[in-house]
Scaffold this motif. Structure first.
Motif, PDB file in Angstrom:
ATOM      1  N   LEU A   1      26.854  10.613  26.110  1.00  0.00           N
ATOM      2  CA  LEU A   1      25.850  11.079  25.315  1.00  0.00           C
ATOM      3  C   LEU A   1      26.617  12.251  24.418  1.00  0.00           C
TER       4      LEU A   1
ATOM      5  N   ILE B   1      16.045   7.564  33.320  1.00  0.00           N
ATOM      6  CA  ILE B   1      17.190   7.994  32.711  1.00  0.00           C
ATOM      7  C   ILE B   1      17.231   9.547  33.030  1.00  0.00           C
ATOM      8  N   HIS B   2      18.410   9.876  33.362  1.00  0.00           N
ATOM      9  CA  HIS B   2      18.532  11.369  33.359  1.00  0.00           C
ATOM     10  C   HIS B   2      19.538  11.602  32.440  1.00  0.00           C
ATOM     11  N   PHE B   3      19.489  12.711  31.459  1.00  0.00           N
ATOM     12  CA  PHE B   3      20.331  13.173  30.551  1.00  0.00           C
ATOM     13  C   PHE B   3      21.147  14.454  30.892  1.00  0.00           C
ATOM     14  N   HIS B   4      22.303  13.971  31.531  1.00  0.00           N
ATOM     15  CA  HIS B   4      22.953  15.201  32.240  1.00  0.00           C
ATOM     16  C   HIS B   4      23.566  15.997  31.520  1.00  0.00           C
TER      17      HIS B   4
ATOM     18  N   ARG C   1      25.155   3.690  33.041  1.00  0.00           N
ATOM     19  CA  ARG C   1      25.661   5.112  32.730  1.00  0.00           C
ATOM     20  C   ARG C   1      26.728   5.005  31.640  1.00  0.00           C
TER      21      ARG C   1
ATOM     22  N   TYR D   1      11.105   9.017  26.405  1.00  0.00           N
ATOM     23  CA  TYR D   1      11.750  10.354  26.723  1.00  0.00           C
ATOM     24  C   TYR D   1      11.754  10.784  25.113  1.00  0.00           C
TER      25      TYR D   1
ATOM     26  N   TYR E   1      28.156  14.970  26.817  1.00  0.00           N
ATOM     27  CA  TYR E   1      27.463  14.864  27.985  1.00  0.00           C
ATOM     28  C   TYR E   1      27.413  13.529  28.318  1.00  0.00           C
ATOM     29  N   TRP E   2      26.529  12.939  29.275  1.00  0.00           N
ATOM     30  CA  TRP E   2      26.375  11.550  29.371  1.00  0.00           C
ATOM     31  C   TRP E   2      24.871  11.380  30.264  1.00  0.00           C
ATOM     32  N   TYR E   3      24.433  10.147  30.026  1.00  0.00           N
ATOM     33  CA  TYR E   3      23.107   9.742  30.636  1.00  0.00           C
ATOM     34  C   TYR E   3      23.425   8.517  31.871  1.00  0.00           C
ATOM     35  N   HIS E   4      22.579   8.739  32.856  1.00  0.00           N
ATOM     36  CA  HIS E   4      22.652   7.602  33.944  1.00  0.00           C
ATOM     37  C   HIS E   4      21.408   7.336  34.694  1.00  0.00           C
TER      38      HIS E   4
END
Length: 624
Positions: A142, A82-85, A139, A114, A124-127
């Motif tokens: 956030l 998971i990347h927390f963009h 995706r 995490y 923001y967003w996560y994906h």
């Protein structure tokens, strides 16, 4: 005096207790697995769900919270992360989720937690950031709420809106990096979604103001956004509050976010289309059944008609959305001083020796190392500030702590590219062409690189964001301060382009990373389970960190001319061709030969003529 000291002490304790009470830990438990979904109503397909559900849950926290996401990979056949963009991840870049940069891939059956502080605000967003898997549905938004936002008392309710492109095929079934796709043409989406569905409503009341958060969570295509017969005020881009700015249309590239204030009308006579228009200039082909314009509704009256929008815009000529480079941050942060370091990059696309199409920054197509870069930093000791440790094909750039960095990105490609920098937002100080000139007008001529001796004046208080669009055959210039030690990806957020290698890695203050970062034991367990090395340089060498002989390398370039092997093959081919033509000529000019034979069975006369050029056969008598 004693009472005064006591009073001050009590006040300080009260303030500290208030701060502790405000900040909290927000925990999510995510079991990532395959589920079935049919968001466009055209095809049910397998998608990546969480806890057996899709769409995925929206992550919501308050500024200052501790976010904990316990993730289990239940996909069975795919790695994940998971990347927390847009999250800065101060002192926790190992929680950034970028596969083989800030962590090992989380393999099927493995878990990872995490855990980081969200000391920022906004949309923001996560994906997924492992391989290119988020087109399969991995995706979601956030949201970081902030009660101290300057516009917090100016709206009655808020909505979160995601827009995305959608594919009917799984990523693994799409033939993209292939000998059969030498042009590198991006896969054409099957549909375009609004909040992971179509034909939806935002129910509003008359005479109220709404905060609408807009996020493009797609993998490829930017979209234009507007609401019929309404204007709005932009108050945030990519987590940066802006001075309230009136607009009526936005261009939202993949990974970009806006927050806008919309004040509704004082009547409920009708519902108003919320219109999204696909940037069709990004598509190599447009199937006849692909709907490029979508209508959803600002719903004042559920009983009133929900009419489709009438689209009169031509994407390639007369759509001119609000220009994000003109936005002024609400904090009025001034233009950063002259840079300590300038990075000059050129985007290009080309084929390599295997025939596949790849993407390049200065002729380097990002190729993942054998050891995640963050672990090379942690195990490199005093050599951590030597770029050789991180390999040639990760395209590493060492940044010194607190340096002002200027990045000039020139585009030798005819397509636009939304580039994202992990761990930072950046000042956007120049771009060409401007929206008013329309990006695609530039395609008539040659690429126009940035000229440091001939450019418009940089803005006094530049816009800041973390994802910005590089125009076709144009350029942009950004600045940021290297004040966040960590390993950070810089890449095009079109996921297909990332898979082609359009990325590089920034290793920011590596010695500070060693001092400030703590890698939990669970992270190494994930590496062991995935069979990925977590010590040594990019080549996996733990003895000689400057020996990169065994590093992963990009596919070789096509030779500019013939290789020795090619020359030999060409010579022998030519000789064979000449000899072949000579034999055919001699044979064709020769007289036909008549073959005669007896038939031992019935003694009938037979004849057979062997001649070139299809000559008529000649009758021959049998010999007795």
């Amino acid at each position: 005096m004693a009472r005064l000291v006591q009073s001050i002490f009590v006040s300080l304790v009260a303030l500290l207790l208030c701060g502790w009470a405000a900040a909290k830990t927000v925990t999510y438990d995510f079991n990532v697995s395959w589920v079935m979904a049919n968001p466009d109503g055209l095809l049910e397909r397998k998608v990546v769900g969480i806890n057996g559900q899709w769409p995925l849950p929206v992550i919501e926290v308050d500024k200052g919270d501790q976010l904990v996401v316990n993730m289990y990979n239940g996909l069975g056949d795919k790695n994940a992360s998971i990347h927390f963009h847009g999250m800065y991840q101060n002192t926790t870049s190992n929680m950034d989720g970028a596969n083989m940069a800030s962590q090992c891939p989380i393999g099927p059956g493995s878990s990872f937690t995490y855990n980081f502080t969200v000391d920022q605000n906004g949309t923001y967003w996560y994906h997924c950031h492992t391989d290119f898997c988020y087109p399969d549905g991995y995706r979601q938004a956030l949201i970081v709420h902030d009660s101290d936002a300057y516009f917090a008392d100016q709206y009655d309710e808020e909505f979160t809106v995601t827009m995305s492109d959608w594919y009917h095929d799984l990523v693994e079934d799409i033939s993209f990096l292939s000998l059969y796709n030498p042009s590198g043409a991006e896969p054409i989406p099957s549909a375009f979604l609004f909040n992971d569905t179509m034909n939806s409503n935002l129910a509003v009341e008359p005479g109220k103001t709404y905060l609408i958060r807009l996020i493009n969570i797609g993998a490829f295509v930017g979209q234009f956004f507007y609401i019929e017969d309404h204007t709005f005020k932009i108050v945030e881009i990519d987590g940066v509050y802006t001075e309230p700015t009136e607009a009526d249309m936005l261009y939202i590239a993949v990974a970009q976010r806006y927050a806008i204030l919309v004040t509704t009308k004082n009547s409920t006579d009708k519902n108003y289309p919320i219109v999204t228009i696909v940037d069709s200039d990004l598509l190599d082909t447009i199937p006849e059944d692909l709907k490029l314009n979508s209508t959803n509704w600002l719903e004042y009256n559920a009983s009133a008609a929900h009419e489709q929008a009438v689209i009169t815009y031509d994407v390639s000529s007369d759509i001119v959305p609000f220009d994000d480079i003109t936005l002024v941050p609400a904090d009025h942060m001034e233009l950063l001083p002259e840079p300590d370091l300038e990075i000059n990059l050129t985007v290009s696309m080309n084929n390599l020796r295997n025939g596949n199409g790849y993407a390049f920054l200065n002729d380097i197509s990002y190729t993942a190392p054998k050891v995640p870069t963050i672990y090379s930093v942690m195990s490199a000791g005093t050599l951590a500030d030597n770029a050789t440790v991180y390999g040639e094909y990760t395209h590493p750039m060492i940044l010194k702590h607190n340096d002002v960095v200027q990045l000039v990105l020139n585009n030798a490609d005819s397509g636009s590219h939304p580039f994202h920098l992990h761990g930072h937002n950046f000042q956007v100080i120049d771009r060409a062409p401007a929206y008013g000139e329309h990006f695609y007008d530039y395609l008539a001529g040659d690429p126009v690189p940035f000229d440091p001796s001939n450019h418009t004046a940089f803005p006094a208080m530049p816009a800041r964001r973390d994802t910005f669009v590089l125009p076709p055959q144009g350029y942009y210039v950004i600045r940021f301060v290297a004040d966040n030690p960590g390993v950070w990806m810089f890449h095009c957020h079109i996921d297909w382009h990332l898979s082609q290698g359009l990325a590089m890695v920034m290793i920011e203050a590596p010695n500070k990373i060693q001092e400030t970062h703590h890698i939990p034991d669970q992270a190494y367990e994930v590496c062991r389970a995935a069979g990925v090395q977590y010590e040594g340089n990019a080549a996996g060498d733990t003895e000689d960190l400057l020996d990169e002989a065994a590093q992963n390398k990009q596919v070789a370039f096509l030779p500019a001319g013939f290789t020795a092997r090619g020359i030999v093959a060409l010579v022998f081919s030519c000789i064979s061709a000449v000899l072949g033509m000579a034999f055919i000529t001699v044979y064709g000019l020769s007289e036909p030969k008549v073959l005669q034979k007896d038939d031992p069975v019935d003694d009938e006369v037979t004849h057979e003529t062997v001649a070139a050029g299809g000559a008529e056969p000649k009758l021959a008598s049998a010999q007795g």
